[in-house]
Scaffold this motif. Structure first.
Motif, PDB file in Angstrom:
ATOM      1  N   LEU A 107      -4.825  -7.297   8.364  1.00 32.38           N
ATOM      2  CA  LEU A 107      -6.201  -7.299   7.868  1.00 32.38           C
ATOM      3  C   LEU A 107      -6.298  -7.928   6.484  1.00 32.38           C
ATOM      4  O   LEU A 107      -7.344  -8.425   6.098  1.00 32.38           O
ATOM      5  CB  LEU A 107      -6.746  -5.873   7.809  1.00 32.38           C
ATOM      6  N   HIS A 108      -5.201  -7.887   5.730  1.00 36.81           N
ATOM      7  CA  HIS A 108      -5.159  -8.396   4.358  1.00 36.81           C
ATOM      8  C   HIS A 108      -3.897  -9.230   4.167  1.00 36.81           C
ATOM      9  O   HIS A 108      -2.964  -8.801   3.493  1.00 36.81           O
ATOM     10  CB  HIS A 108      -5.184  -7.243   3.352  1.00 36.81           C
ATOM     11  N   PRO A 109      -3.819 -10.426   4.758  1.00 32.21           N
ATOM     12  CA  PRO A 109      -2.584 -11.212   4.731  1.00 32.21           C
ATOM     13  C   PRO A 109      -2.127 -11.620   3.335  1.00 32.21           C
ATOM     14  O   PRO A 109      -0.950 -11.868   3.127  1.00 32.21           O
ATOM     15  CB  PRO A 109      -2.897 -12.436   5.582  1.00 32.21           C
ATOM     16  N   SER A 110      -3.009 -11.652   2.343  1.00 39.19           N
ATOM     17  CA  SER A 110      -2.597 -12.073   1.010  1.00 39.19           C
ATOM     18  C   SER A 110      -2.038 -10.917   0.182  1.00 39.19           C
ATOM     19  O   SER A 110      -1.498 -11.127  -0.897  1.00 39.19           O
ATOM     20  CB  SER A 110      -3.769 -12.706   0.265  1.00 39.19           C
ATOM     21  N   ALA A 111      -2.143  -9.702   0.677  1.00 36.58           N
ATOM     22  CA  ALA A 111      -1.668  -8.538  -0.075  1.00 36.58           C
ATOM     23  C   ALA A 111      -0.147  -8.460  -0.029  1.00 36.58           C
ATOM     24  O   ALA A 111       0.496  -8.962   0.895  1.00 36.58           O
ATOM     25  CB  ALA A 111      -2.266  -7.261   0.512  1.00 36.58           C
TER      26      ALA A 111
END
Length: 122
Positions: A107-111
């Motif tokens: 859901l948050h690939p850059s995290a």
């Protein structure tokens, strides 16, 4: 609290943390009466608008430890399982954690990825 829709995470983080802290203080007031000697309130000396709530460790230690009873109940439950059944449960729970972690990360690939993985047992 309404969060801004076009804010970057750093812009949202501080108001969100403030809102969470306020909610925790409110719930503490509602559910853990200070008269039970579990916590103490004190005005923050650096910011008179803030109230610091600290746990009274001596008051907490004087109470029954609910976790001892919970631990004993789990010990009794686990004693009813075979070693193979316990291994299956460990595998099932660790796999469920991995699936949840992977789907959440998607859901948050850059995290940044989580720093801690599931424990491994023999």
């Amino acid at each position: 609290m309404a969060l801004p829709t076009a804010s970057s995470p750093p812009d949202v983080r501080e108001p969100l943390l403030d809102a969470v802290a306020a909610r925790i203080r409110s719930r503490l007031d509602d559910h853990v009466p200070l008269a039970q000697h579990l916590a103490h309130r004190q005005t923050d000396p650096h910011d008179k608008r803030e109230v610091d709530v600290t746990v009274d460790l001596a008051g907490l230690a004087a109470r029954d430890n609910v976790y001892l009873g919970i631990g004993a109940a789990f010990d009794r439950l686990h004693a009813t399982y075979t070693t193979d059944q316990l291994r299956f449960l460990i595998h099932h729970l660790e796999t469920a954690i991995e699936i949840t972690r992977a789907r959440t990360a998607a859901l948050h690939p850059s995290a940044d990825p989580p720093t801690r993985g599931p424990r491994r047992h023999p």
